[in-house]
Design a protein around this motif. Sequence first.
Motif, PDB file in Angstrom:
ATOM      1  N   ASP A 147     -11.092   3.434  -5.669  1.00  0.00           N
ATOM      2  CA  ASP A 147     -12.512   3.766  -5.673  1.00  0.00           C
ATOM      3  C   ASP A 147     -13.013   4.063  -4.250  1.00  0.00           C
ATOM      4  OD1 ASP A 147     -14.942   4.263  -6.936  1.00  0.00           O
ATOM      5  OD2 ASP A 147     -15.653   2.215  -6.603  1.00  0.00           O
ATOM      6  N   GLY A 148     -12.170   4.719  -3.461  1.00  0.00           N
ATOM      7  CA  GLY A 148     -12.550   5.108  -2.111  1.00  0.00           C
ATOM      8  C   GLY A 148     -12.353   4.037  -1.055  1.00  0.00           C
ATOM      9  N   ASN A 149     -11.943   2.816  -1.463  1.00  0.00           N
ATOM     10  CA  ASN A 149     -11.712   1.732  -0.520  1.00  0.00           C
ATOM     11  C   ASN A 149     -10.219   1.579  -0.256  1.00  0.00           C
ATOM     12  OD1 ASN A 149     -14.511   0.788  -0.368  1.00  0.00           O
ATOM     13  ND2 ASN A 149     -14.196   0.132  -2.480  1.00  0.00           N
ATOM     14  N   LEU A 150      -9.852   1.388   1.001  1.00  0.00           N
ATOM     15  CA  LEU A 150      -8.448   1.197   1.342  1.00  0.00           C
ATOM     16  C   LEU A 150      -7.924  -0.047   0.633  1.00  0.00           C
ATOM     17  CD1 LEU A 150      -6.055   2.153   3.078  1.00  0.00           C
ATOM     18  CD2 LEU A 150      -6.885   0.641   4.896  1.00  0.00           C
ATOM     19  N   SER A 151      -6.861   0.114  -0.162  1.00  0.00           N
ATOM     20  CA  SER A 151      -6.342  -1.007  -0.955  1.00  0.00           C
ATOM     21  C   SER A 151      -4.904  -1.361  -0.617  1.00  0.00           C
ATOM     22  CB  SER A 151      -6.426  -0.683  -2.450  1.00  0.00           C
ATOM     23  OG  SER A 151      -5.655   0.482  -2.759  1.00  0.00           O
ATOM     24  N   GLU A 152      -4.173  -0.447   0.052  1.00  0.00           N
ATOM     25  CA  GLU A 152      -2.771  -0.731   0.360  1.00  0.00           C
ATOM     26  C   GLU A 152      -2.325   0.022   1.602  1.00  0.00           C
ATOM     27  OE1 GLU A 152       0.212  -0.624  -2.875  1.00  0.00           O
ATOM     28  OE2 GLU A 152       1.326   0.763  -1.575  1.00  0.00           O
ATOM     29  N   VAL A 153      -1.671  -0.685   2.491  1.00  0.00           N
ATOM     30  CA  VAL A 153      -1.023  -0.088   3.657  1.00  0.00           C
ATOM     31  C   VAL A 153       0.444  -0.458   3.553  1.00  0.00           C
ATOM     32  CG1 VAL A 153      -0.858  -0.012   6.169  1.00  0.00           C
ATOM     33  CG2 VAL A 153      -3.092  -0.304   5.077  1.00  0.00           C
ATOM     34  N   ALA A 154       1.312   0.532   3.459  1.00  0.00           N
ATOM     35  CA  ALA A 154       2.728   0.245   3.245  1.00  0.00           C
ATOM     36  C   ALA A 154       3.604   1.188   4.055  1.00  0.00           C
ATOM     37  CB  ALA A 154       3.066   0.350   1.757  1.00  0.00           C
ATOM     38  N   CYS A 155       4.811   0.722   4.324  1.00  0.00           N
ATOM     39  CA  CYS A 155       5.810   1.545   4.999  1.00  0.00           C
ATOM     40  C   CYS A 155       6.804   2.037   3.959  1.00  0.00           C
ATOM     41  CB  CYS A 155       6.542   0.721   6.055  1.00  0.00           C
ATOM     42  SG  CYS A 155       5.450   0.031   7.313  1.00  0.00           S
ATOM     43  N   TYR A 156       7.254   3.292   4.119  1.00  0.00           N
ATOM     44  CA  TYR A 156       8.185   3.873   3.160  1.00  0.00           C
ATOM     45  C   TYR A 156       9.365   4.520   3.869  1.00  0.00           C
ATOM     46  CZ  TYR A 156       5.318   3.239  -0.994  1.00  0.00           C
ATOM     47  OH  TYR A 156       4.632   2.694  -2.045  1.00  0.00           O
ATOM     48  N   TYR A 157      10.511   4.474   3.187  1.00  0.00           N
ATOM     49  CA  TYR A 157      11.691   5.205   3.634  1.00  0.00           C
ATOM     50  C   TYR A 157      12.425   5.659   2.385  1.00  0.00           C
ATOM     51  CZ  TYR A 157      16.083   6.436   5.878  1.00  0.00           C
ATOM     52  OH  TYR A 157      17.185   7.123   6.328  1.00  0.00           O
ATOM     53  N   HIS A 158      12.578   6.975   2.206  1.00  0.00           N
ATOM     54  CA  HIS A 158      13.226   7.545   1.022  1.00  0.00           C
ATOM     55  C   HIS A 158      12.522   7.120  -0.260  1.00  0.00           C
ATOM     56  CE1 HIS A 158      17.355   9.060   2.524  1.00  0.00           C
ATOM     57  NE2 HIS A 158      16.476   9.082   3.508  1.00  0.00           N
ATOM     58  N   PHE A 159      11.218   7.225  -0.301  1.00  0.00           N
ATOM     59  CA  PHE A 159      10.400   6.908  -1.462  1.00  0.00           C
ATOM     60  C   PHE A 159      10.257   5.413  -1.733  1.00  0.00           C
ATOM     61  CE2 PHE A 159      11.163  11.338  -2.988  1.00  0.00           C
ATOM     62  CZ  PHE A 159       9.840  11.704  -3.025  1.00  0.00           C
ATOM     63  N   ASP A 160      11.111   4.590  -1.144  1.00  0.00           N
ATOM     64  CA  ASP A 160      11.061   3.162  -1.413  1.00  0.00           C
ATOM     65  C   ASP A 160      10.255   2.446  -0.339  1.00  0.00           C
ATOM     66  OD1 ASP A 160      12.742   3.285  -3.699  1.00  0.00           O
ATOM     67  OD2 ASP A 160      14.486   3.471  -2.366  1.00  0.00           O
ATOM     68  N   PRO A 161       9.428   1.481  -0.730  1.00  0.00           N
ATOM     69  CA  PRO A 161       8.715   0.699   0.278  1.00  0.00           C
ATOM     70  C   PRO A 161       9.710  -0.087   1.123  1.00  0.00           C
ATOM     71  CG  PRO A 161       8.431  -0.268  -1.902  1.00  0.00           C
ATOM     72  CD  PRO A 161       9.104   1.051  -2.093  1.00  0.00           C
ATOM     73  N   CYS A 162       9.409  -0.257   2.397  1.00  0.00           N
ATOM     74  CA  CYS A 162      10.318  -0.967   3.292  1.00  0.00           C
ATOM     75  C   CYS A 162       9.512  -1.878   4.227  1.00  0.00           C
ATOM     76  CB  CYS A 162      11.174   0.004   4.093  1.00  0.00           C
ATOM     77  SG  CYS A 162      10.237   1.249   5.016  1.00  0.00           S
ATOM     78  N   ASP A 163      10.183  -2.864   4.788  1.00  0.00           N
ATOM     79  CA  ASP A 163       9.588  -3.857   5.689  1.00  0.00           C
ATOM     80  C   ASP A 163       8.503  -4.673   4.980  1.00  0.00           C
ATOM     81  OD1 ASP A 163      11.314  -3.142   7.637  1.00  0.00           O
ATOM     82  OD2 ASP A 163       9.865  -2.136   8.918  1.00  0.00           O
ATOM     83  N   GLU A 164       7.287  -4.127   4.868  1.00  0.00           N
ATOM     84  CA  GLU A 164       6.245  -4.899   4.210  1.00  0.00           C
ATOM     85  C   GLU A 164       5.169  -4.000   3.626  1.00  0.00           C
ATOM     86  OE1 GLU A 164       4.831  -7.397   7.414  1.00  0.00           O
ATOM     87  OE2 GLU A 164       3.133  -6.056   7.788  1.00  0.00           O
ATOM     88  N   LYS A 165       4.456  -4.571   2.673  1.00  0.00           N
ATOM     89  CA  LYS A 165       3.335  -3.889   2.033  1.00  0.00           C
ATOM     90  C   LYS A 165       2.119  -4.813   2.134  1.00  0.00           C
ATOM     91  CE  LYS A 165       4.216  -1.880  -1.829  1.00  0.00           C
ATOM     92  NZ  LYS A 165       4.590  -1.730  -3.259  1.00  0.00           N
ATOM     93  N   ILE A 166       1.012  -4.273   2.635  1.00  0.00           N
ATOM     94  CA  ILE A 166      -0.200  -5.058   2.815  1.00  0.00           C
ATOM     95  C   ILE A 166      -1.223  -4.626   1.769  1.00  0.00           C
ATOM     96  CG2 ILE A 166      -2.040  -5.713   4.407  1.00  0.00           C
ATOM     97  CD1 ILE A 166      -0.156  -4.873   6.694  1.00  0.00           C
ATOM     98  N   LEU A 167      -1.672  -5.566   0.955  1.00  0.00           N
ATOM     99  CA  LEU A 167      -2.688  -5.288  -0.058  1.00  0.00           C
ATOM    100  C   LEU A 167      -4.030  -5.817   0.434  1.00  0.00           C
ATOM    101  CD1 LEU A 167      -0.708  -6.290  -3.287  1.00  0.00           C
ATOM    102  CD2 LEU A 167      -0.764  -4.092  -2.090  1.00  0.00           C
ATOM    103  N   LEU A 168      -5.089  -5.023   0.267  1.00  0.00           N
ATOM    104  CA  LEU A 168      -6.406  -5.400   0.753  1.00  0.00           C
ATOM    105  C   LEU A 168      -7.422  -5.489  -0.373  1.00  0.00           C
ATOM    106  CD1 LEU A 168      -5.143  -3.061   2.995  1.00  0.00           C
ATOM    107  CD2 LEU A 168      -6.954  -4.150   4.297  1.00  0.00           C
ATOM    108  N   THR A 169      -8.436  -6.317  -0.174  1.00  0.00           N
ATOM    109  CA  THR A 169      -9.538  -6.414  -1.109  1.00  0.00           C
ATOM    110  C   THR A 169     -10.515  -5.278  -0.838  1.00  0.00           C
ATOM    111  OG1 THR A 169     -10.947  -7.754   0.342  1.00  0.00           O
ATOM    112  CG2 THR A 169      -9.318  -8.930  -1.018  1.00  0.00           C
ATOM    113  N   PRO A 170     -11.447  -4.992  -1.757  1.00  0.00           N
ATOM    114  CA  PRO A 170     -12.447  -3.940  -1.506  1.00  0.00           C
ATOM    115  C   PRO A 170     -13.252  -4.182  -0.235  1.00  0.00           C
ATOM    116  CG  PRO A 170     -12.440  -4.524  -3.820  1.00  0.00           C
ATOM    117  CD  PRO A 170     -11.561  -5.520  -3.134  1.00  0.00           C
ATOM    118  N   ALA A 171     -13.363  -5.448   0.194  1.00  0.00           N
ATOM    119  CA  ALA A 171     -14.116  -5.775   1.412  1.00  0.00           C
ATOM    120  C   ALA A 171     -13.268  -5.621   2.674  1.00  0.00           C
ATOM    121  CB  ALA A 171     -14.647  -7.203   1.325  1.00  0.00           C
ATOM    122  N   GLY A 172     -11.982  -5.267   2.504  1.00  0.00           N
ATOM    123  CA  GLY A 172     -11.122  -5.057   3.660  1.00  0.00           C
ATOM    124  C   GLY A 172     -10.365  -6.283   4.122  1.00  0.00           C
TER     125      GLY A 172
END
Length: 293
Positions: A147-172
């Motif tokens: 809904d326009g709010n940043l909800s996930e920051v993730a690293c990818y390599y070959h389509f697969d997530p790598c290292d870590e994935k950060i999930l955020l709330t609508p409030a950031g």
Amino acid sequence: MKNIFYIFVTVVLISCVSKSAKPETVLQLDSNKTTLIEEIQFLKDSGYPLSKELELDSFPSRSRAYEENKVLYKTLIKASSKIRMLSVHIEDNKPFLVYPQIGRSKNFSFDKGKILEVYNREPIPPIVEDGRSFDDSLNGINFRYNDGNLSEVACYYHFDPCDEKILLTPAGEIQKVIKEKNTCKKGCGNLIFFRAPGSYKIADNKVRVRKEPSTKSEIITELNKDTPIEVIADAEVYEEVFPHYGTWGKVKLGDGTEGYVYGAFLRAPAEPDVVAIREKAEEWKKKNGWKRK
């Protein structure tokens, strides 16, 4: 020009801001321009210059594509008015693969004026026997929105997530940090093709301002995170500064001194503050014992 099917096998997205936390409006439009549609304004606020043909002030009445070529990159915007979907593909004009001639790309996707996702793609060799098949995969940092709010920051390599994935709330705030099984073999960098003139902030600490657009050039000074800085122009000099890919921005300091800052270390208004998000993620990990989930 690359096959349009290839260009849009996936749609793209990048950081957007909620109504309660709008970004600083520092990349100003010319005073004689009409108001742009939300999608195009977001691109401009992300530091990507667009020609007048691509500066749309109304959503297309029918599905159509817009395209432009620059020395270092090319941009293709594809719109569908029925469901108000818009996809933007910005690709390196210096192909990463010689045959087929395919380069790195940055992709944005929007739905009804709101950003959905922003990601980088990179063709990975080897080319197989048919001369066309290759691994054209997500690589580097990826942003997803809800809904326009940043909800996930993730690293990818070959389509697969790598290292870590950060999930955020609508409030950031940090909702969860997920440790991935895979390691990012190429790091988790950003792809910056160009920096439009305007007001930016320094994206990290101890960012070097250099005399010329090169990591080998003389250092003028170092600036810390969130320092306001004016970008005069893009130097249109491409360099890979691990794990990032991009061009240098010509900048002016507060005392009038001019120099150059690498494009990935400049943060435009619509871009997420990745350093701050990762700092919050580290605090979350300490508090929660960094469990694999």
